[in-house]
Write a protein that holds these residues in place. Structure first.
Motif, PDB file in Angstrom:
ATOM      1  N   SER A 181      -9.749  -9.580 -14.633  1.00 28.15           N
ATOM      2  CA  SER A 181     -10.064  -9.044 -13.314  1.00 28.15           C
ATOM      3  C   SER A 181     -10.321 -10.164 -12.332  1.00 28.15           C
ATOM      4  O   SER A 181     -11.005 -11.136 -12.634  1.00 28.15           O
ATOM      5  CB  SER A 181     -11.307  -8.151 -13.394  1.00 28.15           C
ATOM      6  OG  SER A 181     -12.382  -8.846 -13.954  1.00 28.15           O
ATOM      7  N   ASN A 182      -9.777 -10.001 -11.127  1.00 33.89           N
ATOM      8  CA  ASN A 182     -10.044 -10.947 -10.048  1.00 33.89           C
ATOM      9  C   ASN A 182     -11.086 -10.311  -9.140  1.00 33.89           C
ATOM     10  O   ASN A 182     -10.783  -9.760  -8.103  1.00 33.89           O
ATOM     11  CB  ASN A 182      -8.769 -11.240  -9.259  1.00 33.89           C
ATOM     12  CG  ASN A 182      -9.037 -12.175  -8.105  1.00 33.89           C
ATOM     13  OD1 ASN A 182      -9.642 -13.210  -8.265  1.00 33.89           O
ATOM     14  ND2 ASN A 182      -8.577 -11.791  -6.930  1.00 33.89           N
ATOM     15  N   LYS A 183     -12.322 -10.347  -9.595  1.00 33.55           N
ATOM     16  CA  LYS A 183     -13.365  -9.646  -8.863  1.00 33.55           C
ATOM     17  C   LYS A 183     -14.590 -10.522  -8.735  1.00 33.55           C
ATOM     18  O   LYS A 183     -14.882 -11.333  -9.600  1.00 33.55           O
ATOM     19  CB  LYS A 183     -13.748  -8.348  -9.577  1.00 33.55           C
ATOM     20  CG  LYS A 183     -14.378  -8.557 -10.952  1.00 33.55           C
ATOM     21  CD  LYS A 183     -14.736  -7.233 -11.565  1.00 33.55           C
ATOM     22  CE  LYS A 183     -15.469  -7.415 -12.890  1.00 33.55           C
ATOM     23  NZ  LYS A 183     -14.681  -8.010 -13.927  1.00 33.55           N
ATOM     24  N   SER A 225     -13.022  -3.794 -17.918  1.00 36.97           N
ATOM     25  CA  SER A 225     -13.457  -4.027 -16.544  1.00 36.97           C
ATOM     26  C   SER A 225     -13.973  -2.751 -15.892  1.00 36.97           C
ATOM     27  O   SER A 225     -13.403  -1.670 -16.065  1.00 36.97           O
ATOM     28  CB  SER A 225     -12.282  -4.576 -15.729  1.00 36.97           C
ATOM     29  OG  SER A 225     -12.593  -4.573 -14.344  1.00 36.97           O
ATOM     30  N   ALA A 226     -15.041  -2.897 -15.110  1.00 34.65           N
ATOM     31  CA  ALA A 226     -15.580  -1.755 -14.366  1.00 34.65           C
ATOM     32  C   ALA A 226     -14.581  -1.230 -13.347  1.00 34.65           C
ATOM     33  O   ALA A 226     -14.666  -0.078 -12.919  1.00 34.65           O
ATOM     34  CB  ALA A 226     -16.882  -2.156 -13.670  1.00 34.65           C
ATOM     35  N   LEU A 227     -13.616  -2.056 -12.952  1.00 36.62           N
ATOM     36  CA  LEU A 227     -12.637  -1.619 -11.960  1.00 36.62           C
ATOM     37  C   LEU A 227     -11.745  -0.505 -12.478  1.00 36.62           C
ATOM     38  O   LEU A 227     -11.067   0.164 -11.701  1.00 36.62           O
ATOM     39  CB  LEU A 227     -11.761  -2.802 -11.528  1.00 36.62           C
ATOM     40  CG  LEU A 227     -12.457  -3.903 -10.731  1.00 36.62           C
ATOM     41  CD1 LEU A 227     -11.463  -4.996 -10.369  1.00 36.62           C
ATOM     42  CD2 LEU A 227     -13.081  -3.330  -9.467  1.00 36.62           C
ATOM     43  N   PHE A 281     -14.476 -15.309 -19.830  1.00 37.05           N
ATOM     44  CA  PHE A 281     -14.201 -14.093 -20.605  1.00 37.05           C
ATOM     45  C   PHE A 281     -13.360 -13.125 -19.780  1.00 37.05           C
ATOM     46  O   PHE A 281     -12.378 -12.570 -20.268  1.00 37.05           O
ATOM     47  CB  PHE A 281     -15.524 -13.452 -21.020  1.00 37.05           C
ATOM     48  CG  PHE A 281     -15.378 -12.294 -21.970  1.00 37.05           C
ATOM     49  CD1 PHE A 281     -15.335 -12.515 -23.348  1.00 37.05           C
ATOM     50  CD2 PHE A 281     -15.297 -10.988 -21.507  1.00 37.05           C
ATOM     51  CE1 PHE A 281     -15.213 -11.445 -24.241  1.00 37.05           C
ATOM     52  CE2 PHE A 281     -15.174  -9.921 -22.386  1.00 37.05           C
ATOM     53  CZ  PHE A 281     -15.130 -10.150 -23.757  1.00 37.05           C
ATOM     54  N   ASP A 282     -13.740 -12.914 -18.523  1.00 38.77           N
ATOM     55  CA  ASP A 282     -12.978 -12.040 -17.631  1.00 38.77           C
ATOM     56  C   ASP A 282     -11.556 -12.553 -17.426  1.00 38.77           C
ATOM     57  O   ASP A 282     -10.618 -11.773 -17.283  1.00 38.77           O
ATOM     58  CB  ASP A 282     -13.660 -11.939 -16.264  1.00 38.77           C
ATOM     59  CG  ASP A 282     -14.615 -10.762 -16.177  1.00 38.77           C
ATOM     60  OD1 ASP A 282     -14.743 -10.024 -17.171  1.00 38.77           O
ATOM     61  OD2 ASP A 282     -15.239 -10.587 -15.125  1.00 38.77           O
ATOM     62  N   GLY A 283     -11.415 -13.874 -17.395  1.00 33.39           N
ATOM     63  CA  GLY A 283     -10.114 -14.471 -17.142  1.00 33.39           C
ATOM     64  C   GLY A 283      -9.234 -14.584 -18.361  1.00 33.39           C
ATOM     65  O   GLY A 283      -8.159 -15.194 -18.310  1.00 33.39           O
ATOM     66  N   LEU A 284      -9.674 -13.994 -19.493  1.00 35.47           N
ATOM     67  CA  LEU A 284      -8.926 -14.058 -20.755  1.00 35.47           C
ATOM     68  C   LEU A 284      -8.727 -15.493 -21.229  1.00 35.47           C
ATOM     69  O   LEU A 284      -7.771 -15.796 -21.928  1.00 35.47           O
ATOM     70  CB  LEU A 284      -7.567 -13.346 -20.616  1.00 35.47           C
ATOM     71  CG  LEU A 284      -7.620 -11.852 -20.275  1.00 35.47           C
ATOM     72  CD1 LEU A 284      -6.219 -11.275 -20.194  1.00 35.47           C
ATOM     73  CD2 LEU A 284      -8.451 -11.084 -21.291  1.00 35.47           C
ATOM     74  N   VAL A 285      -9.641 -16.378 -20.840  1.00 36.50           N
ATOM     75  CA  VAL A 285      -9.613 -17.771 -21.283  1.00 36.50           C
ATOM     76  C   VAL A 285     -10.476 -17.946 -22.534  1.00 36.50           C
ATOM     77  O   VAL A 285     -10.280 -18.867 -23.316  1.00 36.50           O
ATOM     78  CB  VAL A 285     -10.110 -18.707 -20.154  1.00 36.50           C
ATOM     79  CG1 VAL A 285     -10.169 -20.153 -20.614  1.00 36.50           C
ATOM     80  CG2 VAL A 285      -9.214 -18.565 -18.929  1.00 36.50           C
TER      81      VAL A 285
END
Length: 344
Positions: A99-101, A186-188, A243-247
């Motif tokens: 997610s880009n949030k 993601s909450a999105l 973690f969000d960035g799948l890194v």
């Protein structure tokens, strides 16, 4: 972006459907590479192709793998149809997690942060609020995770500031950090879906997850249920971003026990292989993160890294920030198309 392996693992080679589908993907990869070598710009197509191939290798379950294989074989050898399937997984599976949030702020019911003499007082304050929200999930995750980042073990600074007993427990020179509530899904994909396109996107994403065997995923995470403790962890802000960035992802090595893996060499030197063990003193009220959710996140992170999808998303978003006006010749059309699909 890494070229697909020429063969499947031995365990998968005995399934004729798997090998047939994978051979078609290898042929597609070879065809795309020939065209790229001739000067064509086919980066998104190659990523879509390699997403399919890597999903056959890395799908979290055989049920999920069979769905991917069925999509490939149903294309009947049509390259465009196979690429459409790969792009659908890019948009609606990998993006469930990547997610880009900006981080969602944690609202407070107090004019200033409350203070507590003991951790029992903090627990009592938590139990007084039975609503399911980002705010209460943050509190509950902190209690379950012992007021620490699950990756680094650093104490949450805000909790130290609130509770003298926690300061005493942490010792004279505690390792601390600013932590956030980290969602696995993601909450999105579950909240603020007034926009019709966002609803369709979320529904498609959940449909793919359900076809992979996560049959109750939308019901379990619908609306504010996205904040249920099975889907959240306490994580230092920098690791939350990874973690969000799948890194960075967690691979299960035992019951509620995981190992940190990452595609970043610097992070790997300091934290790669680190053990993360989730525990709880109250499984009913404070359950640990779902092993199934983490397995799908890990699979998607690996696929995103190997296929080049993770880097590709970052490139698109970086280009979007740097392009003040879209080019008249259409060269920035890919950026526009991506942004339109994910407008908030």
């Amino acid at each position: 972006m890494t070229q697909l392996s020429s063969t499947l693992p031995p365990r998968l080679q005995n399934n004729s459907s798997y090998t047939s589908a994978y051979n078609q993907i290898l042929g597609l990869e070879n065809s795309l590479q020939t065209r790229i070598n001739a000067g064509e710009t086919l980066r998104s197509d190659m990523i879509a192709c390699r997403i399919l191939g890597n999903l056959i290798h890395l799908a979290p379950t055989d049920e999920a793998r069979s769905v991917v294989v069925r999509d490939i074989l149903s294309a009947g050898g049509d390259s465009e149809k196979m690429l459409d399937s790969g792009k659908r997984y890019f948009e609606h599976l990998l993006r469930i997690f990547k997610s880009n949030k900006g981080q969602v702020p944690t609202p407070s019911n107090h004019a200033s942060p409350p203070s507590f003499d003991t951790k029992v007082d903090m627990m009592t304050d938590l139990l007084d609020d039975a609503t399911l929200s980002h705010s209460t999930a943050k509190k509950r995750a902190l209690v379950r995770d012992r007021y620490r980042c699950v990756i680094t073990g650093d104490y949450d600074l805000a909790s130290l500031n609130k509770c003298p007993e926690l300061v005493e427990e942490a010792g004279p020179k505690p390792s601390w950090g600013v932590t956030e509530l980290c969602h696995i899904f993601s909450a999105l994909t579950s909240v603020n879906l007034e926009n019709g396109d966002k609803r369709i996107y979320a529904a498609t994403a959940y449909a793919i997850a359900e076809s992979f065997g996560y049959t109750t995923i939308q019901q379990d995470l619908n609306g504010e249920k996205i904040h249920r403790l099975e889907n959240v962890m306490t994580m230092r802000s920098d690791f939350h971003t990874l973690f969000d960035g799948l890194v960075l992802w967690l691979v299960q090595v035992g019951k509620d026990t995981y190992q940190v893996e990452t595609s970043n060499q610097v992070v790997n030197q300091s934290h790669g292989g680190r053990e993360v063990k989730f525990t709880t003193e109250n499984p009913e009220e404070l359950p640990v993160p779902s092993a199934q959710y983490l397995a799908l996140h890990a699979a998607c992170a690996k696929v995103a890294h190997l296929s080049g999808a993770a880097e590709y998303i970052e490139t698109i978003l970086r280009d979007a920030e740097e392009i003040p006006v879209l080019a008249a010749d259409g060269s920035s059309g890919e950026v526009l198309a991506h942004l339109l699909r994910h407008v908030e």
